[in-house]
Structure formats: structure tokens, C-alpha cells
Design a protein around this motif. Structure first.
Motif, short mmCIF file in Angstrom:
data_model
loop_
_atom_site.label_atom_id
_atom_site.label_comp_id
_atom_site.label_asym_id
_atom_site.label_seq_id
_atom_site.Cartn_x
_atom_site.Cartn_y
_atom_site.Cartn_z
N GLU A 90 0.82 -1.22 0.00
CA GLU A 90 0.00 0.00 0.00
C GLU A 90 0.85 1.27 0.00
O GLU A 90 0.33 2.37 -0.18
CB GLU A 90 -0.89 0.04 1.25
N LEU A 91 2.14 1.14 0.23
CA LEU A 91 3.02 2.31 0.31
C LEU A 91 3.47 2.74 -1.08
O LEU A 91 3.62 1.91 -1.98
CB LEU A 91 4.25 1.98 1.16
N PRO A 92 3.73 4.04 -1.25
CA PRO A 92 4.22 4.50 -2.54
C PRO A 92 5.65 4.03 -2.77
O PRO A 92 6.38 3.73 -1.83
CB PRO A 92 4.16 6.03 -2.42
N ALA A 93 6.04 3.99 -4.04
CA ALA A 93 7.42 3.62 -4.37
C ALA A 93 8.36 4.68 -3.81
O ALA A 93 8.03 5.86 -3.78
CB ALA A 93 7.58 3.51 -5.88
N LEU A 94 9.51 4.24 -3.36
CA LEU A 94 10.50 5.16 -2.79
C LEU A 94 11.37 5.78 -3.87
O LEU A 94 11.65 5.15 -4.89
CB LEU A 94 11.40 4.42 -1.80
N GLU A 95 11.80 6.99 -3.61
CA GLU A 95 12.76 7.64 -4.49
C GLU A 95 14.14 7.04 -4.21
O GLU A 95 14.37 6.46 -3.16
CB GLU A 95 12.76 9.14 -4.24
N PRO A 96 15.08 7.19 -5.16
CA PRO A 96 16.42 6.64 -4.93
C PRO A 96 17.04 7.17 -3.63
O PRO A 96 16.85 8.32 -3.26
CB PRO A 96 17.22 7.14 -6.15
N VAL A 153 28.53 11.15 5.96
CA VAL A 153 28.83 10.13 6.98
C VAL A 153 28.34 8.75 6.52
O VAL A 153 29.09 7.77 6.57
CB VAL A 153 28.18 10.50 8.33
N VAL A 154 27.10 8.66 6.06
CA VAL A 154 26.54 7.39 5.59
C VAL A 154 26.82 7.32 4.09
O VAL A 154 26.18 8.00 3.29
CB VAL A 154 25.04 7.29 5.88
N LEU A 155 27.79 6.49 3.72
CA LEU A 155 28.25 6.45 2.33
C LEU A 155 27.46 5.47 1.47
O LEU A 155 27.31 5.68 0.28
CB LEU A 155 29.74 6.08 2.30
N ASP A 156 26.99 4.39 2.09
CA ASP A 156 26.33 3.34 1.30
C ASP A 156 25.37 2.57 2.20
O ASP A 156 25.70 2.26 3.34
CB ASP A 156 27.40 2.40 0.73
N ILE A 157 24.20 2.27 1.66
CA ILE A 157 23.24 1.40 2.35
C ILE A 157 22.85 0.31 1.37
O ILE A 157 22.46 0.58 0.24
CB ILE A 157 21.99 2.19 2.80
N ASP A 158 22.99 -0.94 1.82
CA ASP A 158 22.60 -2.08 1.00
C ASP A 158 21.62 -2.93 1.81
O ASP A 158 22.03 -3.73 2.66
CB ASP A 158 23.84 -2.90 0.59
N ILE A 159 20.34 -2.70 1.56
CA ILE A 159 19.29 -3.40 2.31
C ILE A 159 19.38 -4.91 2.07
O ILE A 159 19.28 -5.70 3.00
CB ILE A 159 17.89 -2.87 1.91
#
Length: 173
Positions: A90-96, A153-159
Motif C-alpha cells: 500500500e506504500l508509494p514507491a521510494l525515491e532513490p 557520513v553514511v556512504l552506502d546502504i545495501d538493504i
């Protein structure tokens, strides 16, 4: 909690005498509490029930709701503390480069040099940017580290791989 649900609020009590509830909203938009919207209510013990919103009124972070299956004040009071969830679909698509908090909680946090700092356990919203609370492993000099959610500070996030790579400013630990 199954991954196909996202918590959008917590019931904080009853409102009025006809079974309405007060919900502390975690949603960025009150539209998540739309009339005819389906919600799933889950208590601390894992009890679950589905319901439909028949009336909603938002005021800042509190949303007053009437649910189809709740008719009396007593029924509303019995829901205090229950989480309010919606289906992830039900949530909208996230932006990059944007993420749902639920997806960030539990990520391993590593530095650019490969040092394991711990796991994200909480996110604190502030006016300027969020703060990631990272619980450090046993034996680490600090019990937790507060990391600002900013691109320097946060360079990369890989879910999918379950990690966040950071470059901490001097003196943060």
C-alpha cells in the motif's frame, strides 16, 4: 513481524464514547489513515486483527480513527498499545536513496576500513536529519554510537546485503 507490513502508528487510547481511538502516527502523511483504508492491528503478544477505517481526523502527530470493528469506548480502550500497520504494497514507491525505517533497523554498520560498529537499533528524527542509534558489540568502548544520517557520513546502504557503510567524523566514538 512479517516483512510485508509497515507500522504507521500506535494506539494511545480511546477518544469519545463511540469506539474511536487515538493513534500516535509514525507516518509522514496523514493520508496513510484514509477512510476505507485497511489496517492490521497487532498487540505486543502477536495477536492480530484486520480492520477498516471509517472515519479519520489528523491533528499533528495524533490521528483519531473510527474502525469498523470497534463500537464502544471499552473496545477502544482495550486496544491501547496495539500497533497500527498497513501492507507494504500500500506504500508509494521510494525515491532513490530513501528507505523505510523498518528496513534500516537491524542493519550492520561498518566503517570504510571494515570495522564492525554494531547494528542500527533505533532512528531518532530531528529537524535537520535523522540520527541512527547503533548498538555496539560487547567489549566495544561505547555501548552505543549516534550516527547522523547525512551523505558525508553514511556512504552506502545495501538493504539486501544487510549493511550500512559509514565514515565517521573525528571524535564521534
Amino acid at each position: 513481524m512479517p516483512d510485508d507490513f509497515i507500522q504507521i502508528g500506535t494506539i494511545t487510547g480511546a477518544h469519545g464514547i463511540r469506539g474511536s481511538v487515538k493513534v500516535y502516527s509514525y507516518a509522514e502523511s496523514p493520508e496513510r489513515f484514509a477512510v476505507h483504508g485497511k489496517v492490521v492491528l497487532i498487540d505486543e503478544a502477536g495477536g492480530m486483527r484486520q480492520d477498516v477505517i471509517t472515519w479519520a481526523q489528523a491533528h499533528k502527530r495524533i490521528v483519531r480513527l473510527t474502525l469498523e470493528g470497534v463500537r464502544t469506548r471499552g473496545e477502544a480502550e482495550s486496544l491501547k498499545g496495539w500497533g497500527v500497520f498497513i501492507a507494504r504494497s500500500e506504500l508509494p514507491a521510494l525515491e532513490p536513496d530513501t528507505y523505510y525505517w523498518k528496513d534500516l533497523i537491524g542493519l550492520a554498520v561498518v566503517t570504510t576500513t571494515g570495522e564492525h560498529l554494531g547494528r542500527v537499533t533505533q532512528i531518532i528524527p530531528t529537524g535537520a536529519n535523522d540520527i541512527y542509534v547503533v548498538e555496539t558489540p560487547p567489549g566495544h568502548p561505547s555501548g552505543e554510537i549516534l550516527i547522523p544520517a547525512i551523505s558525508s557520513v553514511v556512504l552506502d546502504i545495501d538493504i539486501e546485503k544487510g549493511f550500512m557503510r559509514v565514515e565517521l567524523p573525528e571524535g564521534l566514538i
